[in-house]
Design an enzyme around this catalytic site. Structure first.
Site, mmCIF file in Angstrom:
data_model
loop_
_atom_site.group_PDB
_atom_site.id
_atom_site.type_symbol
_atom_site.label_atom_id
_atom_site.label_comp_id
_atom_site.label_asym_id
_atom_site.label_seq_id
_atom_site.Cartn_x
_atom_site.Cartn_y
_atom_site.Cartn_z
ATOM 1 N N TYR A 1 6.547 9.288 -3.735
ATOM 2 C CA TYR A 1 5.909 10.583 -3.471
ATOM 3 C C TYR A 1 6.395 11.207 -2.162
ATOM 4 O O TYR A 1 6.604 10.515 -1.161
ATOM 5 C CB TYR A 1 4.396 10.426 -3.384
ATOM 6 C CG TYR A 1 3.710 10.217 -4.718
ATOM 7 C CD1 TYR A 1 3.729 11.205 -5.695
ATOM 8 C CD2 TYR A 1 3.021 9.037 -4.983
ATOM 9 C CE1 TYR A 1 3.098 11.020 -6.911
ATOM 10 C CE2 TYR A 1 2.380 8.834 -6.195
ATOM 11 C CZ TYR A 1 2.417 9.839 -7.160
ATOM 12 O OH TYR A 1 1.787 9.656 -8.363
ATOM 13 N N LYS B 1 -19.474 -14.866 4.024
ATOM 14 C CA LYS B 1 -19.878 -13.486 3.755
ATOM 15 C C LYS B 1 -18.717 -12.705 3.151
ATOM 16 O O LYS B 1 -17.564 -13.165 3.163
ATOM 17 C CB LYS B 1 -20.356 -12.813 5.043
ATOM 18 C CG LYS B 1 -19.277 -12.658 6.098
ATOM 19 C CD LYS B 1 -19.819 -11.999 7.355
ATOM 20 C CE LYS B 1 -18.708 -11.828 8.385
ATOM 21 N NZ LYS B 1 -19.175 -11.140 9.601
#
Length: 345
Positions: A242, A33
């Protein structure tokens, strides 16, 4: 070339399946899956089918169609999500076996696809999917008369061997299924490791195939190498990335590498995560951004063109610890920008 390279060892996946299959006297299936936990369900399923896997599990019918196209006729493909509204054409055309989770799904299935293969999923205590004991009691005789390919449940705490929930669910599953003729399945990877009492007729490992815990003896499956775009010197007081979240205290060297959270490298792991430059462990510094990450390479004597985030030095579970998550999330988050390289079985 700024593209990172994700290498997937199909031979290791097959070796992990063989090792788990050797623990089980019955059939050992494979869970593919979520695009085989992010690693490519078509290629993974084909390698496992060639290894001898005859039953595969997916979460949704749409995933099953992809696996069927890769495998052709023959192997059984089971759908954990059962028979949802609108699934009938997919289930029929790809010959998928839904794991029926409720009376409503059972009615939908027999009305839309009479005689089509199906299995039954029971809730033995996880309260996620499957019929609860009262619902199963009302439907049991009718469902069993239709010859389900499998009757299954799922363990909530199998990665904790001493957890009392395991024994509780085992006994509940036995009470719900003892005496039936249909094949039974309770265990994924963790349940396989709990021993023969939990194996029944089929085990269905998932994460253990892909090198993750709780299968500590699994062979590593993935490696990820990230190109170095630029290396610069930084002075005390200079920041990286940042928000000025990392500031140099001493003179050093910073490499900017070509990957980020757009590639599934979880932003939250930044303060605790490392990469490897050759044999040197290097700390990630500053915030992980969308496409770029800063790395302190001050200790590296010969700077390589690429650094390793996953591989020989660092497993998916080690990286997951840095992010405060689990190996499953690391694998299934791996992005689409990587150049994917498959090693053959």
């Amino acid at each position: 070339m700024a593209q990172s390279v994700l290498t997937i060892d199909l031979g290791a996946i097959c070796a992990n399946w063989r090792a788990l299959a050797a623990m089980n006297a019955g059939e050992t299936a494979a869970v593919v899956k979520a695009n085989a936990y992010g690693l490519g369900s078509a290629k993974v399923a084909k390698a496992l089918a060639d290894e001898g896997v005859r039953t595969f599990f997916v979460a949704q019918a749409e995933e099953g169609v992809i696996v069927r196209e890769a495998l052709g006729a023959g192997p059984t493909i089971c759908v954990f999500g059962g028979h949802m509204e609108g699934d009938a054409p997919l289930l029929r055309d790809a010959n998928l076996a839904p794991m029926i989770n409720s009376i409503d799904q059972m009615l939908r299935h027999v009305e839309a696809l009479p005689g089509h293969p199906f299995g039954v999923q029971l809730d033995s205590g996880m309260n996620r999917l499957g019929m609860e004991p009262a619902e199963w009691s009302a439907l049991r005789d009718i469902a069993l008369s239709q010859k389900p390919v499998l009757v299954m449940s799922h363990l909530a705490c199998a990665d904790e061997p001493g957890h009392g929930m395991n024994e509780f669910q085992l006994q509940t599953f036995r009470q719900m299924t003892d005496g039936i003729e249909a094949p039974r399945s309770l265990s994924a990877t963790g349940g396989t490791l709990l021993g023969p009492d939990y194996h029944f007729d089929m085990t269905r490992p998932g994460i253990g195939l892909y090198g993750g815990l709780p299968f500590v003896d699994a062979r590593p499956v993935v490696s990820l190498e990230i190109p170095v775009i630029q290396v610069r010197d930084v002075n005390p007081g200079e920041s990286v990335g940042y928000g000025n979240s990392w500031v140099a205290r001493v003179p050093g060297r910073i490499a900017t590498i070509s990957a980020g959270y757009a590639d599934g490298i979880i932003r939250a792991m930044g303060p605790k995560a490392h990469v490897w430059a050759g044999e040197t462990r290097c700390k990630i510094v500053g915030r992980i951004s969308m496409d770029l990450i800063g790395v302190d390479v001050s200790a590296v004597k010969e700077m390589p063109d690429r650094v390793e985030l996953l591989g020989r030095h660092q497993s998916v579970d080690s990286l997951a610890d840095a992010a405060g998550t689990i190996g499953y999330e690391i694998l299934t988050s791996l992005g689409s920008r990587y150049a994917r390289k498959y090693l053959n079985p």
